[in-house]
Design a protein around this motif. Structure first.
Motif, PDB file in Angstrom:
ATOM      1  N   UNK A 124       6.403  -0.201 -39.690  1.00  0.00           N
ATOM      2  CA  UNK A 124       5.147   0.251 -39.103  1.00  0.00           C
ATOM      3  C   UNK A 124       4.805   1.666 -39.551  1.00  0.00           C
ATOM      4  N   UNK A 125       5.776   2.542 -39.520  1.00  0.00           N
ATOM      5  CA  UNK A 125       5.553   3.927 -39.934  1.00  0.00           C
ATOM      6  C   UNK A 125       5.079   3.987 -41.386  1.00  0.00           C
ATOM      7  N   UNK A 126       5.718   3.207 -42.249  1.00  0.00           N
ATOM      8  CA  UNK A 126       5.353   3.205 -43.660  1.00  0.00           C
ATOM      9  C   UNK A 126       3.932   2.749 -43.888  1.00  0.00           C
ATOM     10  N   UNK A 127       3.524   1.671 -43.214  1.00  0.00           N
ATOM     11  CA  UNK A 127       2.161   1.169 -43.390  1.00  0.00           C
ATOM     12  C   UNK A 127       1.136   2.175 -42.873  1.00  0.00           C
ATOM     13  N   UNK A 128       1.355   2.717 -41.685  1.00  0.00           N
ATOM     14  CA  UNK A 128       0.402   3.659 -41.113  1.00  0.00           C
ATOM     15  C   UNK A 128       0.249   4.897 -41.985  1.00  0.00           C
ATOM     16  N   UNK A 129       1.341   5.366 -42.559  1.00  0.00           N
ATOM     17  CA  UNK A 129       1.275   6.537 -43.430  1.00  0.00           C
ATOM     18  C   UNK A 129       0.572   6.208 -44.734  1.00  0.00           C
ATOM     19  N   UNK A 130       0.804   5.013 -45.269  1.00  0.00           N
ATOM     20  CA  UNK A 130       0.114   4.606 -46.495  1.00  0.00           C
ATOM     21  C   UNK A 130      -1.392   4.509 -46.277  1.00  0.00           C
ATOM     22  N   UNK A 131      -1.795   3.978 -45.132  1.00  0.00           N
ATOM     23  CA  UNK A 131      -3.218   3.802 -44.854  1.00  0.00           C
ATOM     24  C   UNK A 131      -3.924   5.115 -44.539  1.00  0.00           C
ATOM     25  N   UNK A 132      -3.231   6.007 -43.847  1.00  0.00           N
ATOM     26  CA  UNK A 132      -3.867   7.229 -43.362  1.00  0.00           C
ATOM     27  C   UNK A 132      -3.668   8.426 -44.264  1.00  0.00           C
ATOM     28  N   UNK A 133      -2.599   8.417 -45.052  1.00  0.00           N
ATOM     29  CA  UNK A 133      -2.277   9.576 -45.863  1.00  0.00           C
ATOM     30  C   UNK A 133      -1.699  10.721 -45.053  1.00  0.00           C
ATOM     31  N   UNK A 134      -1.307  10.460 -43.796  1.00  0.00           N
ATOM     32  CA  UNK A 134      -0.754  11.490 -42.936  1.00  0.00           C
ATOM     33  C   UNK A 134       0.596  11.058 -42.383  1.00  0.00           C
ATOM     34  N   UNK A 135       1.426  12.041 -42.051  1.00  0.00           N
ATOM     35  CA  UNK A 135       2.728  11.750 -41.461  1.00  0.00           C
ATOM     36  C   UNK A 135       2.552  11.161 -40.070  1.00  0.00           C
ATOM     37  N   UNK A 136       3.286  10.108 -39.786  1.00  0.00           N
ATOM     38  CA  UNK A 136       3.307   9.519 -38.450  1.00  0.00           C
ATOM     39  C   UNK A 136       4.512  10.082 -37.714  1.00  0.00           C
ATOM     40  N   UNK A 137       4.240  10.854 -36.673  1.00  0.00           N
ATOM     41  CA  UNK A 137       5.295  11.580 -35.959  1.00  0.00           C
ATOM     42  C   UNK A 137       5.734  10.885 -34.670  1.00  0.00           C
ATOM     43  N   UNK A 138       4.838  10.103 -34.069  1.00  0.00           N
ATOM     44  CA  UNK A 138       5.094   9.593 -32.732  1.00  0.00           C
ATOM     45  C   UNK A 138       5.214   8.086 -32.650  1.00  0.00           C
ATOM     46  N   UNK A 139       5.851   7.643 -31.576  1.00  0.00           N
ATOM     47  CA  UNK A 139       6.087   6.213 -31.343  1.00  0.00           C
ATOM     48  C   UNK A 139       5.991   5.943 -29.846  1.00  0.00           C
ATOM     49  N   UNK A 140       5.429   4.780 -29.512  1.00  0.00           N
ATOM     50  CA  UNK A 140       5.472   4.287 -28.126  1.00  0.00           C
ATOM     51  C   UNK A 140       5.919   2.838 -28.137  1.00  0.00           C
ATOM     52  N   UNK A 141       6.927   2.549 -27.354  1.00  0.00           N
ATOM     53  CA  UNK A 141       7.449   1.184 -27.282  1.00  0.00           C
ATOM     54  C   UNK A 141       6.484   0.272 -26.548  1.00  0.00           C
ATOM     55  N   UNK A 142       6.452  -0.995 -26.961  1.00  0.00           N
ATOM     56  CA  UNK A 142       5.665  -1.995 -26.248  1.00  0.00           C
ATOM     57  C   UNK A 142       6.125  -2.044 -24.794  1.00  0.00           C
ATOM     58  N   UNK A 143       5.176  -1.936 -23.878  1.00  0.00           N
ATOM     59  CA  UNK A 143       5.451  -2.035 -22.439  1.00  0.00           C
ATOM     60  C   UNK A 143       6.545  -1.074 -21.977  1.00  0.00           C
ATOM     61  N   UNK A 144       6.586   0.113 -22.561  1.00  0.00           N
ATOM     62  CA  UNK A 144       7.548   1.146 -22.146  1.00  0.00           C
ATOM     63  C   UNK A 144       8.960   0.563 -22.011  1.00  0.00           C
ATOM     64  N   UNK A 145       9.375  -0.166 -23.059  1.00  0.00           N
ATOM     65  CA  UNK A 145      10.589  -0.968 -22.978  1.00  0.00           C
ATOM     66  C   UNK A 145      11.845  -0.272 -23.482  1.00  0.00           C
TER      67      UNK A 145
END
Length: 318
Positions: A115-136
């Motif tokens: 996920x981090x790799x795809x988001x960074x490729x699409x945005x051109x920016x570093x992805x620093x944060x993460x949130x788990x599905x349903x605060x799991x």
């Protein structure tokens, strides 16, 4: 770091506005009713709802953090770029909304890296944060915080210090604390303590369940009495009362998902006007009172009561 925060009144704290970018059929409440293999067959409404949110934020001069599913980003790359082009932070919500309690460490690591790799490729920016599905992320899988640090994340907002039937870690700190040997910041979702219980007061179904006055009172209490910024969250589908109904869901799931959808947008407008808002990275990754440099690092503070009973994961917090 360049400031991208909403102007605020004197002596007012800036709170974090966050959006969990997933569609109505991808929520945990409906995971038994809509198979992931059928997701591409279901009408998607996430892009149009995100565009409405971007317009709403623009009207209120608000910058926010968008925790985005990889599945969604892969199908709507232009939407991802619009989020970034509008000055918002892009962060990870995992690939396809799998709760971390249902993943092994290896599966989780592959998921967050992909996920981090795809988001960074699409945005051109570093992805620093993460949130788990349903605060799991909770007491049974604190190893996930170490995996996040290993994957290159700087912070997580994945723990809910409440007691809930689907998630929650009521013994966790209510405020940011360091994990993964001090290299990752965990920023729990905001709660207010009433009696001996923590109550979620900053988003999701709780925002739709309680009257707006409760949210305003609770967030003001956290800001003024405890001098802490709040973390508010909502989903694009929560401003979409016309979304298709999912068949076969339980009465409880339907109540949680559909309650007061018609009121969410008007309440959001009040919230945006009543408080000051900014991005997660700007608020929590600087050197200020809520930043990673000043967060709790000692496990006995981060976890209030179960320090010696949580298992191997807890030792990694200090």
């Amino acid at each position: 770091m360049a400031a991208r925060l909403t102007p605020m009144p004197a002596n007012d704290l800036i709170n974090a506005m966050t959006v969990d970018v997933e569609d109505y059929f991808q929520v945990s409440a409906f995971e038994q009713n809509v198979n992931k293999s059928d997701w591409d067959k279901v009408p998607c409404r996430v892009e149009q709802n995100v565009d409405r949110i971007l317009d709403l934020f623009d009207q209120n001069e608000t910058k926010a953090t968008f925790f985005t599913l990889g599945w969604v980003a892969e199908r709507y790359p232009a939407m991802v770029r619009r989020i970034v082009d509008n000055g918002h932070e892009l962060a990870s919500h995992g690939w396809e909304h799998i709760r971390v309690v249902n993943q092994s460490p290896a599966e989780f690591y592959e998921d967050i890296c992909r996920t981090k790799g795809l988001l960074e490729d699409l945005s051109g920016e570093e992805v620093k944060g993460y949130r788990a599905a349903s605060y799991s992320i909770g007491s049974s899988n604190l190893w996930a915080l170490d995996e996040l640090e290993k994957a290159g994340y700087l912070y997580s907002s994945s723990i809910a210090p409440v007691k809930h039937d689907l998630y929650g870690m009521p013994e966790a700190s209510r405020f940011p604390f360091k994990a993964a040997s001090g290299k990752l910041l965990e920023v729990p979702i905001t709660t207010v303590t009433i009696g001996s219980k923590n109550i979620n007061c900053a988003g999701g179904g709780w925002f739709r369940l309680f009257p707006y006055g409760f949210t305003h009172w609770a967030m003001s209490r956290v800001n003024k009495r405890e001098q802490q910024p709040c973390i508010f969250y909502f989903h694009p589908w929560e401003i979409d009362p016309e979304q298709p109904r999912v068949e076969g869901a339980s009465a409880r799931a339907k109540f949680r998902h559909y309650l007061n959808l018609s009121k969410t947008e008007s309440r959001l407008k009040r919230l945006l006007n009543d408080f000051s808002w900014g991005r997660m990275d700007d608020i929590f990754l600087d050197s200020g009172p809520s930043g990673i440099g000043s967060a709790e690092v000692d496990a006995s503070h981060a976890l209030k009561t179960r320090g010696s009973r949580v298992g191997n994961g807890i030792s990694e917090l200090d």
